[in-house]
Enzyme design. Structure first.
Site, PDB file in Angstrom:
ATOM      1  N   HIS A  37       0.816  -1.228   0.000  1.00  0.00           N
ATOM      2  CA  HIS A  37       0.000   0.000   0.000  1.00  0.00           C
ATOM      3  C   HIS A  37       0.847   1.275   0.000  1.00  0.00           C
ATOM      4  O   HIS A  37       0.318   2.362  -0.265  1.00  0.00           O
ATOM      5  CB  HIS A  37      -0.911   0.052   1.231  1.00  0.00           C
ATOM      6  CG  HIS A  37      -1.997  -0.973   1.236  1.00  0.00           C
ATOM      7  ND1 HIS A  37      -2.840  -1.189   0.167  1.00  0.00           N
ATOM      8  CD2 HIS A  37      -2.384  -1.865   2.193  1.00  0.00           C
ATOM      9  CE1 HIS A  37      -3.696  -2.149   0.462  1.00  0.00           C
ATOM     10  NE2 HIS A  37      -3.434  -2.578   1.685  1.00  0.00           N
TER      11      HIS A  37
ATOM     12  N   HIS B 206      -6.580  -7.109  -0.176  1.00  0.00           N
ATOM     13  CA  HIS B 206      -6.697  -5.683  -0.476  1.00  0.00           C
ATOM     14  C   HIS B 206      -5.852  -5.328  -1.704  1.00  0.00           C
ATOM     15  O   HIS B 206      -4.794  -5.922  -1.919  1.00  0.00           O
ATOM     16  CB  HIS B 206      -6.243  -4.841   0.720  1.00  0.00           C
ATOM     17  CG  HIS B 206      -6.958  -5.161   1.991  1.00  0.00           C
ATOM     18  ND1 HIS B 206      -6.361  -5.819   3.053  1.00  0.00           N
ATOM     19  CD2 HIS B 206      -8.245  -4.944   2.359  1.00  0.00           C
ATOM     20  CE1 HIS B 206      -7.240  -5.973   4.029  1.00  0.00           C
ATOM     21  NE2 HIS B 206      -8.385  -5.455   3.633  1.00  0.00           N
TER      22      HIS B 206
ATOM     23  N   ASP C 183      -4.588 -12.570   4.057  1.00  0.00           N
ATOM     24  CA  ASP C 183      -5.793 -12.028   4.692  1.00  0.00           C
ATOM     25  C   ASP C 183      -7.062 -12.309   3.901  1.00  0.00           C
ATOM     26  O   ASP C 183      -8.144 -11.855   4.289  1.00  0.00           O
ATOM     27  CB  ASP C 183      -5.651 -10.521   4.947  1.00  0.00           C
ATOM     28  CG  ASP C 183      -5.036  -9.774   3.787  1.00  0.00           C
ATOM     29  OD1 ASP C 183      -4.748 -10.388   2.740  1.00  0.00           O
ATOM     30  OD2 ASP C 183      -4.822  -8.549   3.912  1.00  0.00           O
TER      31      ASP C 183
END
Length: 430
Positions: free
Chosen positions: A209, A248, A333
């Protein structure tokens, strides 16, 4: 980049955890900052002033023959001082994985030359980082360490729930350095054997990120992006294929290479999840148009969806791109037990991904493949899934049936998955 002090100072707790980690690994903790890990560094890489020295030392002449014979090579950087109480990106994550590897006899102590933990590491330098991040950000974070020392912990405004402690800058350099060292190890091994080891960087803070101008979403520096640029400029591996299967979207990696035709970034992630980027029509710009593929998957997607995505999207893209090396943002995740999202991957899903990606690397780029730890916040599902990934690298049967409970799974939205796959195939002419 504005830094805000936290009402709770946890640096002392982080240092205590660091000392406990070092004791468990049989190493001295020093003056509150010493990483007790067996890590590897590149030959002759210089470091900038103030980045610290090697964590542990071992001769390169001793390591090279072991790497040629190894099936798995890994480096460990737990960042025990980078710690905020009750934060999901816990300083217990890497130790939990190491404990699982020990419990399942997936360590050099048991496996001999099959598995190698790199013995030394040099932290990344500022010059290494600025091939991905702005110099202003890197130097600004380094300067902020004084404030972190004073306050105990600081938050970085505009970055989501991203924080820094007094050791964050140094430990983030070590994490990036481990990734670069593993590139060296895999590339060196590929020059003397047709079957180089698959590598895994067991590192934190995670990186995918982190955008060029700053940190974001628990991530400080773009570990995989830094390694990609390093592979290009140091080893002449022009074409880099990056697979990101974190739940994500890896927006930082996406942004770093959005106009670059020589780095293909492919991300599968849960549709609508943090940070809201990675739409299916985001495919790159200018010379890089077509070398970014984002595939948002509907909530509830699981093993069937991901195996189909590999067969119909990941493998064909890689085969067409013809990479010189494959790097993987390995986020765990998307597991059904993970608390931060709602996909339903299992330990078996991760075993299949690891096995298939390894085979893809063997077919396309001489086996050069490195995994980088990203997310994964349920310590049990994280550690078991990473351990099963190691078993996949070794070509050994999965133990997923011992960890996965099919009773907690529910029906996958396969019609929506098929729609997403067909849309991606159309956009990318697959």
């Amino acid at each position: 980049m504005e830094l805000l002090p936290s009402p709770r100072a946890t640096a002392l707790a982080g240092n205590a955890a660091l000392r406990g980690w070092n004791r468990a690994r049989g190493l001295r903790s020093g003056a509150g900052f010493r990483l007790g890990a067996g890590l590897g560094g590149p030959q002759g890489r210089r470091r900038s002033p103030g980045t610290g020295g090697p964590v542990r030392c071992s001769s390169e002449a001793e390591t090279r023959p072991r790497l040629a014979a190894a099936r798995v090579v890994y480096g460990v950087a737990p960042a025990m001082g980078h710690n905020q109480e009750s934060h999901p990106e816990s300083h217990f994550r890497v130790p939990a994985i190491v404990t699982a590897l020990q419990k399942m006899e997936l360590t050099p102590k048991v496996r001999g030359d099959q598995i190698v933990e790199l013995p030394t590491v040099k932290p990344a330098s500022v010059d290494d980082l600025v091939h991905v991040h702005t110099r202003a950000y890197v130097l600004g974070l380094e300067k902020a360490m004084d404030k972190a020392s004073e306050k105990g912990i600081i938050y970085i405004e505009g970055s989501g729930p991203t924080y820094a402690t007094a050791t964050t800058f140094q430990e983030s350099l070590v994490a990036a350095g481990v990734g670069m060292a593993l590139v060296d190890s895999v590339v060196d091994a590929s020059r003397i054997t047709q079957n180089p080891p698959t590598a895994f960087a067991l590192i934190r803070p995670p990186g995918h990120h982190a955008i060029p101008k700053g940190p974001m979403g628990f991530c400080v520096f773009g570990n995989i992006a830094i390694a990609a640029r390093y592979a290009q400029r140091v080893h002449g591996l022009k074409r880099v294929f990056i697979i990101d299967f974190d739940v994500h979207h890896g927006n930082g990696t996406n942004d770093a290479f959005y106009d670059d035709p020589d780095i293909f970034f492919l991300s599968t992630h849960q549709d609508g999840s943090y940070p809201g980027t990675g739409k299916i029509d985001e495919i790159g710009v200018a010379d890089g148009e077509g070398t970014t593929l984002n595939l948002p998957l509907p909530g509830g997607s699981g093993d069937i969806a991901m195996r189909t995505v590999f067969d119909e999207i990941i493998a064909p893209c890689a085969q067409r791109f013809k990479p010189d090396i494959i790097l993987v943002s390995a986020g765990y995740d998307a597991h059904v037990l993970d608390p931060l999202a709602s996909l339903q991957f299992t330990t078996g899903t991760y075993y299949a991904l690891a096995s298939n990606i390894k085979q893809l690397a063997e077919e396309l780029c001489g086996g050069r493949c490195i995994f980088f730890l990203e997310g994964g916040y349920n310590l049990q599902s994280l550690s078991y899934s990473v351990a099963d990934s190691f078993r996949a690298f070794l070509g050994e049967p999965s133990l997923a049936s011992k960890f996965d409970d099919p009773a907690i799974l529910y029906e996958e939205p396969l019609a929506k998955v098929k729609q997403a796959i067909q849309r991606a195939k159309h956009l990318h002419s697959l």
